[in-house]
Design an enzyme around this catalytic site. Structure first.
Site, mmCIF file in Angstrom:
data_model
loop_
_atom_site.group_PDB
_atom_site.id
_atom_site.type_symbol
_atom_site.label_atom_id
_atom_site.label_comp_id
_atom_site.label_asym_id
_atom_site.label_seq_id
_atom_site.Cartn_x
_atom_site.Cartn_y
_atom_site.Cartn_z
ATOM 1 N N CYS A 254 33.750 40.605 47.938
ATOM 2 C CA CYS A 254 33.387 40.332 49.336
ATOM 3 C C CYS A 254 31.938 40.725 49.633
ATOM 4 O O CYS A 254 31.317 41.499 48.903
ATOM 5 C CB CYS A 254 34.346 41.060 50.276
ATOM 6 S SG CYS A 254 34.038 42.813 50.378
ATOM 7 N N HIS B 222 47.030 49.796 43.273
ATOM 8 C CA HIS B 222 46.305 49.644 44.547
ATOM 9 C C HIS B 222 46.952 48.504 45.337
ATOM 10 O O HIS B 222 47.403 47.517 44.769
ATOM 11 C CB HIS B 222 44.837 49.323 44.247
ATOM 12 C CG HIS B 222 43.949 49.308 45.450
ATOM 13 N ND1 HIS B 222 43.885 48.226 46.308
ATOM 14 C CD2 HIS B 222 43.095 50.227 45.951
ATOM 15 C CE1 HIS B 222 43.016 48.488 47.282
ATOM 16 N NE2 HIS B 222 42.527 49.706 47.093
ATOM 17 N N CYS C 217 42.634 41.997 55.834
ATOM 18 C CA CYS C 217 41.256 41.514 55.949
ATOM 19 C C CYS C 217 41.235 40.027 55.593
ATOM 20 O O CYS C 217 41.807 39.618 54.574
ATOM 21 C CB CYS C 217 40.331 42.280 55.004
ATOM 22 S SG CYS C 217 38.671 41.560 54.989
ATOM 23 N N SER D 221 39.418 54.977 47.526
ATOM 24 C CA SER D 221 38.770 53.728 47.948
ATOM 25 C C SER D 221 38.160 53.039 46.726
ATOM 26 O O SER D 221 37.343 53.621 46.004
ATOM 27 C CB SER D 221 37.685 54.032 48.982
ATOM 28 O OG SER D 221 36.734 52.992 49.005
ATOM 29 N N SER D 222 38.551 51.794 46.529
ATOM 30 C CA SER D 222 38.091 51.049 45.359
ATOM 31 C C SER D 222 36.590 50.773 45.425
ATOM 32 O O SER D 222 35.863 50.954 44.449
ATOM 33 C CB SER D 222 38.882 49.744 45.276
ATOM 34 O OG SER D 222 38.416 48.964 44.241
ATOM 35 N N ASN D 223 36.108 50.333 46.596
ATOM 36 C CA ASN D 223 34.675 49.994 46.618
ATOM 37 C C ASN D 223 33.805 51.242 46.567
ATOM 38 O O ASN D 223 32.714 51.222 46.010
ATOM 39 C CB ASN D 223 34.340 49.057 47.797
ATOM 40 C CG ASN D 223 34.343 49.766 49.111
ATOM 41 O OD1 ASN D 223 33.388 50.449 49.433
ATOM 42 N ND2 ASN D 223 35.402 49.620 49.884
ATOM 43 N N GLU E 87 45.845 46.111 47.274
ATOM 44 C CA GLU E 87 45.304 44.740 47.253
ATOM 45 C C GLU E 87 45.780 43.968 46.018
ATOM 46 O O GLU E 87 46.355 42.875 46.170
ATOM 47 C CB GLU E 87 43.772 44.767 47.344
ATOM 48 C CG GLU E 87 43.187 43.358 47.397
ATOM 49 C CD GLU E 87 41.668 43.333 47.394
ATOM 50 O OE1 GLU E 87 41.029 44.268 47.925
ATOM 51 O OE2 GLU E 87 41.104 42.363 46.858
ATOM 52 N N HIS F 212 44.504 45.736 53.216
ATOM 53 C CA HIS F 212 44.639 45.353 51.796
ATOM 54 C C HIS F 212 45.626 44.221 51.575
ATOM 55 O O HIS F 212 45.738 43.701 50.469
ATOM 56 C CB HIS F 212 45.092 46.569 50.975
ATOM 57 C CG HIS F 212 44.253 47.771 51.227
ATOM 58 N ND1 HIS F 212 44.694 48.856 51.946
ATOM 59 C CD2 HIS F 212 42.975 48.043 50.898
ATOM 60 C CE1 HIS F 212 43.724 49.746 52.037
ATOM 61 N NE2 HIS F 212 42.675 49.283 51.405
HETATM 62 S S1 SF4 Z 1 35.729 45.759 51.716
HETATM 63 FE FE1 SF4 Z 1 35.591 43.530 51.895
HETATM 64 S S2 SF4 Z 1 37.687 42.789 51.540
HETATM 65 FE FE2 SF4 Z 1 37.831 44.990 51.967
HETATM 66 S S3 SF4 Z 1 38.193 45.136 54.169
HETATM 67 FE FE3 SF4 Z 1 35.966 45.221 53.872
HETATM 68 S S4 SF4 Z 1 35.224 43.090 54.080
HETATM 69 FE FE4 SF4 Z 1 37.456 43.050 53.750
#
Ligand code: SF4
Length: 323
Positions: free
Chosen positions: A205, A135, A100, A234-236, A137, A78
């Site tokens: 991303c 968070h 990342c 986890s955000s995503n 990031e 992050h």
């Molecule tokens: S979700 Fe995207 S920004 Fe986060 S670690 Fe994976 S590739 Fe990198």
């Protein structure tokens, strides 16, 4: 078996570990071969992985002030702000940087925004579209230029934003936002500031876009139940959960295949399976195998190009455009 009675499990592909998370975990394992390592924050948002690294001798702290002098420190996927890095350097730590590259790119863009504004002798501000300010990031990105970054987190923030005449504005975003929402907000901000500079290729991303795109294909099949593998922090993954709920599916968020209870999907003829970028795909695969044995036909729905398995480092810094 007739179409009506055929039970189907849809796998949204790609799912699970992205290249950035896999790279961070590999870095940690390699570093542990050479001695103890202190991780700054959870290396990745995956508690089973964090616990397995702890079992191999890695320790984790949340705040750089707790890092011992001279320690070997791993920065998580992050990222970290420049002021926190300075603190680590002052403590003469050995830094192993697992940020990342796609997060690092956003940090670089904030620095680039400053360069552009200073070169033109203008006051400046980055409108940073993000979610939870706690968070890691967003904390790291905002820490690059705390006096020149305005977080945009809600519809109200977008609606209420009033530009200061003569100021130069830029947009950057967190990497794990809902792609559609981020683009819609960028458009609305651009209506207020026609010459705003936006990142050339966007900051959300590829891993986030692909997982959301694949899940969109699956949700179009109207599953009654969706099992999402990933962490609550986890955000995503939280964006995937929101998508499932918005589509009307009954959504269960679990970290491992063992956590899935039969009652979660019993009676459902269409089951969706997805996993966030920090989730080990083996759990989703194991669950899919169980569904197959239980009479479900398995359908993979794929989105996007095959994902890269490694990155060019250091990251390429894209410029801004102002269209
Ligand atoms: S979700 Fe995207 S920004 Fe986060 S670690 Fe994976 S590739 Fe990198």
């Amino acid at each position: 078996m007739s179409e009506e009675t055929q039970k189907i499990a849809y796998k949204a592909y790609p799912l699970g570990f992205c290249a950035g998370v896999a790279w961070s975990i590999d870095n940690a394992k390699r570093a542990l071969n050479d001695g103890p390592v202190t991780g700054l924050g959870n290396l990745v948002n995956n508690f089973p992985v964090v616990h397995s690294l702890e079992a191999r001798g890695m320790t984790f702290v949340e705040d750089p002030v707790y890092i011992p002098e001279g320690a070997r420190v791993m920065i998580s996927a992050h990222g970290l702000s420049e002021s926190e890095r300075r603190l680590l350097r002052d403590k003469k730590t050995q830094i192993i940087d697992s940020t990342c590259p796609l997060v690092a790119k956003v940090h670089e863009r904030v620095k680039r925004a400053k360069e552009i504004a200073v070169a033109e002798g203008r006051d400046w501000d980055v409108l940073y579209i993000c979610k939870d300010l706690e968070h890691r990031e967003p904390k790291g990105v905002i820490g690059e230029a705390p006096d020149n970054i305005t977080p945009i987190r809600t519809e109200e923030d977008v609606k209420d934003f009033v530009p200061v005449p003569g100021k130069m504005y830029f947009i950057d975003t967190q990497t794990t936002l809902n792609t559609g929402k981020a683009l819609a907000w960028i458009d609305r901000l651009r209506e207020k500031i026609p010459d705003i500079r936006i990142p050339d290729l966007g900051d959300v991303c590829f891993a986030t876009q692909n997982r959301q795109g694949a899940l969109g294909l699956v949700l179009a099949r109207e599953p009654q139940v969706m099992i999402a593998f990933g962490s609550r922090i986890s955000s995503n993954t939280s964006e995937l959960v929101k998508m499932g709920k918005a589509a009307g599916a009954e959504v269960y968020l679990v970290e491992t295949a063992e956590e899935v209870q039969r009652g979660m999907f019993e009676g459902a003829s269409r089951v969706a399976v997805t996993a966030g970028a920090s989730a080990d795909p083996m759990h989703a695969d194991k669950f899919m195998r169980q569904l197959s044995v239980g009479g479900y036909k398995i359908e993979d729905l794929r989105f996007g190009k095959p994902e890269p398995v490694n990155f060019n480092i250091p990251p390429r810094v894209e410029d801004y455009r102002n269209t």
